[in-house]
Design a protein around this motif. Structure first.
Motif, short mmCIF file in Angstrom:
data_model
loop_
_atom_site.label_atom_id
_atom_site.label_comp_id
_atom_site.label_asym_id
_atom_site.label_seq_id
_atom_site.Cartn_x
_atom_site.Cartn_y
_atom_site.Cartn_z
N ASN A 237 0.83 -1.21 0.00
CA ASN A 237 0.00 0.00 0.00
C ASN A 237 0.86 1.26 0.00
O ASN A 237 0.59 2.23 -0.72
CB ASN A 237 -0.92 0.02 1.22
N TRP A 238 1.91 1.25 0.81
CA TRP A 238 2.78 2.43 0.89
C TRP A 238 3.53 2.65 -0.42
O TRP A 238 3.70 3.79 -0.86
CB TRP A 238 3.74 2.29 2.06
N LEU A 239 3.95 1.58 -1.06
CA LEU A 239 4.58 1.71 -2.37
C LEU A 239 3.64 2.37 -3.37
O LEU A 239 4.04 3.26 -4.13
CB LEU A 239 5.01 0.33 -2.90
N SER A 240 2.38 1.95 -3.36
CA SER A 240 1.39 2.54 -4.26
C SER A 240 1.16 4.00 -3.94
O SER A 240 1.05 4.85 -4.84
CB SER A 240 0.08 1.75 -4.17
N ARG A 241 1.10 4.31 -2.67
CA ARG A 241 0.88 5.69 -2.25
C ARG A 241 2.08 6.56 -2.64
O ARG A 241 1.92 7.72 -3.02
CB ARG A 241 0.62 5.74 -0.75
N LEU A 242 3.27 6.01 -2.57
CA LEU A 242 4.45 6.77 -2.96
C LEU A 242 4.44 7.08 -4.46
O LEU A 242 4.94 8.12 -4.89
CB LEU A 242 5.73 6.01 -2.58
N GLU A 243 3.91 6.17 -5.26
CA GLU A 243 3.78 6.45 -6.69
C GLU A 243 2.92 7.70 -6.89
O GLU A 243 3.26 8.59 -7.68
CB GLU A 243 3.15 5.26 -7.40
N ASP A 244 1.82 7.77 -6.19
CA ASP A 244 0.95 8.95 -6.28
C ASP A 244 1.64 10.19 -5.73
O ASP A 244 1.47 11.29 -6.25
CB ASP A 244 -0.35 8.70 -5.51
N TYR A 245 2.40 10.00 -4.68
CA TYR A 245 3.11 11.13 -4.06
C TYR A 245 4.09 11.76 -5.05
O TYR A 245 4.27 12.99 -5.05
CB TYR A 245 3.84 10.64 -2.82
N GLY A 246 4.69 10.95 -5.89
CA GLY A 246 5.58 11.50 -6.91
C GLY A 246 4.88 12.49 -7.82
O GLY A 246 5.46 13.51 -8.22
N GLU A 247 3.61 12.22 -8.11
CA GLU A 247 2.83 13.15 -8.93
C GLU A 247 2.60 14.46 -8.19
O GLU A 247 2.67 15.54 -8.77
CB GLU A 247 1.49 12.50 -9.31
N TRP A 248 2.33 14.36 -6.90
CA TRP A 248 2.13 15.58 -6.11
C TRP A 248 3.41 16.41 -6.08
O TRP A 248 3.36 17.64 -6.21
CB TRP A 248 1.71 15.23 -4.69
N LEU A 249 4.56 15.77 -5.90
CA LEU A 249 5.82 16.50 -5.86
C LEU A 249 6.06 17.27 -7.16
O LEU A 249 6.50 18.43 -7.14
CB LEU A 249 6.97 15.53 -5.61
N ALA A 250 5.75 16.64 -8.28
CA ALA A 250 5.91 17.32 -9.57
C ALA A 250 4.95 18.50 -9.68
O ALA A 250 5.33 19.59 -10.17
CB ALA A 250 5.68 16.34 -10.71
N SER A 251 3.73 18.33 -9.21
CA SER A 251 2.75 19.41 -9.27
C SER A 251 3.13 20.56 -8.34
O SER A 251 2.82 21.72 -8.64
CB SER A 251 1.36 18.88 -8.89
N ALA A 252 3.76 20.24 -7.22
CA ALA A 252 4.18 21.28 -6.30
C ALA A 252 5.15 22.23 -6.98
O ALA A 252 5.05 23.46 -6.85
CB ALA A 252 4.80 20.66 -5.05
N LYS A 253 6.10 21.68 -7.71
CA LYS A 253 7.05 22.53 -8.43
C LYS A 253 6.33 23.36 -9.48
O LYS A 253 6.59 24.57 -9.62
CB LYS A 253 8.13 21.68 -9.09
N THR A 254 5.41 22.74 -10.21
CA THR A 254 4.65 23.48 -11.22
C THR A 254 3.88 24.64 -10.60
O THR A 254 3.86 25.75 -11.14
CB THR A 254 3.66 22.53 -11.94
N LYS A 255 3.25 24.39 -9.45
CA LYS A 255 2.50 25.44 -8.77
C LYS A 255 3.41 26.60 -8.34
O LYS A 255 3.03 27.77 -8.42
CB LYS A 255 1.78 24.87 -7.54
N GLU B 209 15.38 17.69 -7.21
CA GLU B 209 14.93 18.68 -8.19
C GLU B 209 14.24 19.85 -7.50
O GLU B 209 14.47 21.01 -7.83
CB GLU B 209 13.99 18.02 -9.19
N LEU B 210 13.38 19.54 -6.53
CA LEU B 210 12.72 20.60 -5.77
C LEU B 210 13.73 21.44 -5.00
O LEU B 210 13.63 22.67 -4.96
CB LEU B 210 11.70 19.99 -4.81
N HIS B 211 14.67 20.78 -4.37
CA HIS B 211 15.69 21.49 -3.60
C HIS B 211 16.46 22.45 -4.49
O HIS B 211 16.64 23.64 -4.16
CB HIS B 211 16.64 20.50 -2.95
N ASP B 212 16.91 21.97 -5.64
CA ASP B 212 17.72 22.81 -6.52
C ASP B 212 16.89 23.98 -7.07
O ASP B 212 17.38 25.10 -7.17
CB ASP B 212 18.28 21.97 -7.67
N PHE B 213 15.63 23.71 -7.40
CA PHE B 213 14.75 24.77 -7.89
C PHE B 213 14.52 25.83 -6.82
O PHE B 213 14.61 27.04 -7.08
CB PHE B 213 13.42 24.16 -8.34
N MET B 214 14.23 25.39 -5.59
CA MET B 214 13.94 26.36 -4.53
C MET B 214 15.20 27.12 -4.11
O MET B 214 15.12 28.27 -3.68
CB MET B 214 13.31 25.64 -3.33
#
Length: 595
Positions: A157-175, A248-253
């Motif tokens: 379950n946690w592996l599956s949730r982490l897959e979704d979390y990767g999408e959130w991380l990408a969207s956070a940078k976009t936002k 990627e988030l760290h370097d961008f921020m």
């Protein structure tokens, strides 16, 4: 199918109301089953919309999912959710509902209204140093929080949730990129605090990575084949998705985002900042108070509490002004006696033991949910405040009081008795656990959180210390005054930052001039207010309302006033907006006056 079922429930609701109306005329309203179904549907749909909420409640049905809360698709789902229930509430008149259901209707109406209002503001700052998704997921990733790691299915379950979390991380940078264009970004000082949090995941070797923790703690009974597969899959998702996303988030921020970071400290520094702050005041105080009104209340409370602090200063024989006494308390070696973090935890457990025999005098309803004190996890300890995490709804996971101890040699105990009352017993642990255990409440109300009520209650309980056998040491009593002063200062500095153009430095200095917290602690607090405007107002506004209601009850009822029953009346509602709490207590006072 779910939409059709909701339509059927709504249509049935009209008929049910008519039948219950007949019963009401003959026997008084005892309940409306269609309305109960509406409340249950609202709860169940809410869990599906926010699977993290389900996880923290101990409901495992959605432990493998994490929607992208930042997507337009999710925003539409959320808007439709609140709009549909807002409309369905119109099918139920108050006359056809029981007293408990009328309260539920009023609470649900508030929920729909305030959340729809909040959706009018874009979220361009999804990551900050205090409140954001990455910190919550990191807490779950450690394997000792709400996300279970007891079975192979849990690990998958946690592996599956982490897959979704990767999408959130990408969207956070976009936002955040969109936020640069919209001139809606974090202040530079907050960006600086986020960077080490991101680095703590991006930089360690795999076996030292926070997200690898479950692999190092397999429960007994896992087969070698399962362990081998899970170890490989966890290593793969961490090295190929989680770590690169954090890097990627760290370097961008650190570069583009930092270069665009705000110089201003308050929310006034963004477009529509004033409108957003008005919404935040309403959200967190559940009132229509203005920033100017709250600012003045804060100034008045600071003056009152300063006078009380002067008395303690004289009692301990300190010569010098109050500001010098703050420095004395901050640096008094006798108040920093520990060399090991466990000693701090043991100290809080000793306070718990001291309080236990006295609690029965003030409370006849006490929770069954277990309670623990734990040290805050290392990855978030440097920026964290002491906090309470609720137990699960079924009581199998205890309520946990987290204590950050970044440097035990500098840990000052002068306010620990007060802190325990607020975060633990009879503060958050009593209020939240009793709400969750209250079978009379619909499920959605068992997990609601209004800061004005919840934090107001916790701050109110700090004033019960003497009745609970605490504050015998003048420094501990000063700690209580200091904690209340801290919340009074919040009224001044939060409104100062977000409505009066105060700088971060001015807010820090005002706090240093009026309370005994360390400069490092005060700086962390001010930056907390910068990250979430309005939240800091809820404590004092809620406390003052509960104190006012208790005073009214004592004056009206005289010798008939029962402190246990007053506490029952406040606690049995669960979290509600302050106006609804006031109405309920006033009705109770009127009823008691007639007996």
């Amino acid at each position: 199918m779910k939409i059709k079922i909701l339509i059927l429930v709504s249509a049935f609701g009209v008929l049910a109301c008519e039948n219950d109306s007949k019963n009401a005329a003959e026997n008084g309203v005892s309940g409306n089953t269609a309305f109960d179904s509406l409340a249950e549907n609202y709860y169940q749909e809410g869990l599906e919309l926010n699977p993290l909420s389900a996880t923290f409640q101990g409901d495992a049905r959605y432990n493998d999912t994490l929607p992208n809360f930042l997507s337009n698709k999710y925003e539409k789902r959320l808007r439709d959710y609140y709009t549909s229930y807002q409309k369905e509430l119109n099918d139920f008149s108050d006359e056809k509902l029981s007293e408990d259901q009328r309260m539920t209707k009023a609470v649900l109406q508030w929920e729909c209204d305030i959340n729809l209002e909040g959706l009018e503001f874009d979220d361009y700052t999804p990551i900050d140093q205090m409140w954001s998704m990455n910190l919550m997921v990191g807490q779950l990733a450690g394997g000792t929080s709400a996300q279970p790691f007891k079975s192979v299915e849990d690990y998958d379950n946690w592996l599956s949730r982490l897959e979704d979390y990767g999408e959130w991380l990408a969207s956070a940078k976009t936002k955040m990129i969109e936020g640069i264009e919209a001139e809606n970004v974090l202040p530079k000082s907050l960006i600086q605090k986020v960077l080490p949090q991101l680095a703590s995941v991006a930089e360690p070797e795999l076996e030292d990575n926070l997200f690898y923790s479950p692999v190092k703690n397999y429960p007994e009974g896992f087969s070698d084949a399962d362990k081998e597969r899970l170890t490989e899959e966890y290593g793969k998702i961490i090295t190929e998705k989680i770590v690169p996303a954090y890097r990627e988030l760290h370097d961008f921020m650190e570069t583009d985002y930092m270069a665009s970071g705000r110089e201003s400290s308050g929310i006034q520094g963004i477009p529509d900042g004033d409108a957003y702050y008005r919404h935040q005041i309403k959200l967190y105080t559940t009132t229509d108070m203005t920033a100017d009104e709250i600012h003045q209340i804060g100034l008045d409370e600071v003056a009152r509490l300063s006078s009380e602090m002067e008395k303690v200063k004289e009692q301990v024989g300190f010569e010098g002004d109050l500001k010098a006494f703050f420095d004395h308390v901050r640096n008094k070696k006798e108040l920093m006696p520990y060399t090991e973090p466990q000693q701090v935890i043991d100290h809080f457990n000793a306070i718990h033991d001291k309080v236990k025999p006295q609690v029965d005098k003030l409370f006849d309803k006490q929770p069954k949910t277990a309670f623990e004190v734990r040290r805050t996890e290392a990855f978030r300890e440097a920026s964290a405040s002491a906090e309470y995490n609720p137990g699960s709804l079924d009581g199998t996971r205890p309520g946990i009081f987290y204590v950050p101890i970044p440097d035990v040699t500098e840990y000052n105990i002068y306010s620990d008795e007060d802190l325990f009352l607020h975060e633990a017993i009879p503060g958050h642990h009593f209020q939240i656990s009793l709400t969750q255990e209250n079978e009379a409440l619909p499920k959605f109300r068992k997990t609601l959180w209004y800061s004005a009520y919840g934090e107001g209650w916790a701050l109110y309980t700090e004033s019960l210390g003497e009745e609970l056998g605490l504050y015998e040491d003048p420094y501990q009593y000063f700690g209580m005054l200091g904690a209340e002063m801290h919340r009074a200062i919040r009224l001044v500095v939060d409104t100062g930052l977000h409505s009066k153009g105060w700088s971060r430095e001015k807010a820090i200095q005002y706090s240093l001039d009026n309370e005994a917290e360390s400069e490092a602690g005060i700086t962390s607090e001010i930056e907390r207010y910068m990250a979430n405007p309005g939240q800091a107002l809820s404590y004092k506004i809620g406390q003052l309302k509960i104190l006012e209601l208790r005073g009214n009850a004592e004056n009206e009822l005289g010798d008939a006033f029962d402190i246990k029953e007053f506490h029952n009346q406040v606690l049995e509602t669960g979290c509600v907006p302050l106006a609804l709490l006031e109405e309920k207590i006033n009705q109770w006072i009127a009823s008691e006056s007639k007996t």
